[in-house]
Design a protein around this motif. Sequence first.
Motif, short mmCIF file in Angstrom:
data_model
loop_
_atom_site.label_atom_id
_atom_site.label_comp_id
_atom_site.label_asym_id
_atom_site.label_seq_id
_atom_site.Cartn_x
_atom_site.Cartn_y
_atom_site.Cartn_z
N ASP A 124 0.84 -1.20 0.00
CA ASP A 124 0.00 0.00 0.00
C ASP A 124 0.88 1.25 0.00
N ALA A 125 0.25 2.41 0.10
CA ALA A 125 0.98 3.67 0.02
C ALA A 125 1.99 3.84 1.15
N GLU A 126 1.81 3.09 2.24
CA GLU A 126 2.73 3.17 3.37
C GLU A 126 3.76 2.05 3.37
N GLY A 127 3.74 1.26 2.31
CA GLY A 127 4.73 0.20 2.19
C GLY A 127 4.36 -1.10 2.87
N VAL A 128 3.11 -1.23 3.32
CA VAL A 128 2.68 -2.45 4.01
C VAL A 128 2.13 -3.43 2.97
N THR A 129 2.62 -4.63 2.96
CA THR A 129 2.23 -5.63 1.97
C THR A 129 0.94 -6.35 2.36
N PRO A 130 0.31 -7.04 1.40
CA PRO A 130 -0.88 -7.84 1.73
C PRO A 130 -0.58 -8.88 2.81
N LEU A 131 0.60 -9.49 2.75
CA LEU A 131 0.96 -10.49 3.75
C LEU A 131 1.02 -9.88 5.15
N ALA A 132 1.63 -8.72 5.25
CA ALA A 132 1.72 -8.06 6.56
C ALA A 132 0.34 -7.71 7.09
N HIS A 133 -0.52 -7.23 6.22
CA HIS A 133 -1.89 -6.89 6.63
C HIS A 133 -2.64 -8.15 7.09
N ALA A 134 -2.48 -9.24 6.35
CA ALA A 134 -3.16 -10.48 6.71
C ALA A 134 -2.67 -10.99 8.07
N ARG A 135 -1.36 -10.90 8.29
CA ARG A 135 -0.79 -11.33 9.56
C ARG A 135 -1.32 -10.48 10.71
N GLN A 136 -1.35 -9.17 10.52
CA GLN A 136 -1.84 -8.26 11.56
C GLN A 136 -3.29 -8.53 11.92
N ARG A 137 -4.06 -9.02 10.96
CA ARG A 137 -5.50 -9.23 11.18
C ARG A 137 -5.84 -10.68 11.53
N GLY A 138 -4.84 -11.49 11.65
CA GLY A 138 -5.07 -12.88 12.02
C GLY A 138 -5.78 -13.69 10.95
N GLN A 139 -5.60 -13.29 9.70
CA GLN A 139 -6.23 -14.01 8.58
C GLN A 139 -5.27 -15.10 8.10
N HIS A 140 -5.24 -16.18 8.88
CA HIS A 140 -4.20 -17.19 8.70
C HIS A 140 -4.30 -17.94 7.38
N VAL A 141 -5.50 -18.24 6.92
CA VAL A 141 -5.66 -18.97 5.66
C VAL A 141 -5.17 -18.11 4.50
N ILE A 142 -5.57 -16.84 4.52
CA ILE A 142 -5.13 -15.93 3.48
C ILE A 142 -3.61 -15.74 3.55
N GLU A 143 -3.10 -15.67 4.76
CA GLU A 143 -1.65 -15.53 4.95
C GLU A 143 -0.91 -16.70 4.31
N ASP A 144 -1.43 -17.92 4.52
CA ASP A 144 -0.80 -19.11 3.95
C ASP A 144 -0.86 -19.08 2.42
N LEU A 145 -1.99 -18.65 1.88
CA LEU A 145 -2.13 -18.57 0.42
C LEU A 145 -1.11 -17.59 -0.17
N LEU A 146 -0.96 -16.47 0.50
CA LEU A 146 -0.02 -15.46 0.02
C LEU A 146 1.42 -15.97 0.08
N ARG A 147 1.74 -16.65 1.18
CA ARG A 147 3.10 -17.18 1.33
C ARG A 147 3.42 -18.20 0.23
N LYS A 148 2.44 -19.05 -0.05
CA LYS A 148 2.63 -20.10 -1.07
C LYS A 148 2.87 -19.49 -2.45
N ASP A 149 2.37 -18.26 -2.63
CA ASP A 149 2.56 -17.61 -3.93
C ASP A 149 3.77 -16.68 -3.93
N GLY A 150 4.59 -16.78 -2.89
CA GLY A 150 5.83 -16.00 -2.88
C GLY A 150 5.75 -14.67 -2.18
N ALA A 151 4.70 -14.44 -1.39
CA ALA A 151 4.58 -13.18 -0.66
C ALA A 151 5.61 -13.09 0.45
N HIS A 152 6.05 -11.88 0.70
CA HIS A 152 7.00 -11.67 1.80
C HIS A 152 6.71 -10.34 2.49
#
Length: 223
Positions: A195-223
């Motif tokens: 996002d505009a502040e440099g926070v990635t989708p993975l970081a947002h998912a982790r902050q919100r406890g969205q574990h399934v989405i976090e796993d999906l993002l990781r599997k696709d190379g998110a960091h």
Amino acid sequence: MIVNNWMAAPALAATLLTSCSASSGAIAAEQLQQAAEKGDSRRVEALLGQGADIDNRDADGRTPLLIAVRAKQIETARTLIDAGADVNAKDRMQDSPYLYAGASGQNEILRMTLAHGADLRSTNRYGGTALIPAAERGHVATVQLLIEAGVDVDHINNLGWTALLETVILGDGSSRYVDITRLLIAAGADVNLADAEGVTPLAHARQRGQHVIEDLLRKDGAH
């Protein structure tokens, strides 16, 4: 003096005729708007047959088609679209029939707009394509339709968010948002586009406890 009055008569008659015509047009426009909102397709057809302007605007800049879409009048929307209504005409809020159908998950109407020249690059008042609010509101089938239509999955709105970011930030991590995340990833969405502040989708998912989405993002190379 009599001659002058006689010469002025045609001009006066023309002025009165123009005034009456304008008044009649305004009445027809209002009637068309009312018929569209009520879903009275027969009345809509009749008014169009009488020459009512299909893309006339109300005080908020809404066309009869946008009024019908907002009222979820599917058949009336079909009547107007088939008659040539502009699916991209925006109101003062920058909503169009296409954009509103996408944002509200009205898939049948959305399909009609896509088949009749919807501008996939058009944006709403937030600078977002139809895909972004569809993702944010959890409209899974709508997201699929828009991806298949070719909407840019990585478009960034005025908030600095993509459809994937809104799925995570404004979603609740439930199954429909998981499904949307899968669809966006499969469509090639950039999982590391921050996002505009440099926070990635993975970081947002982790902050919100969205574990399934976090796993999906990781599997696709998110960091």
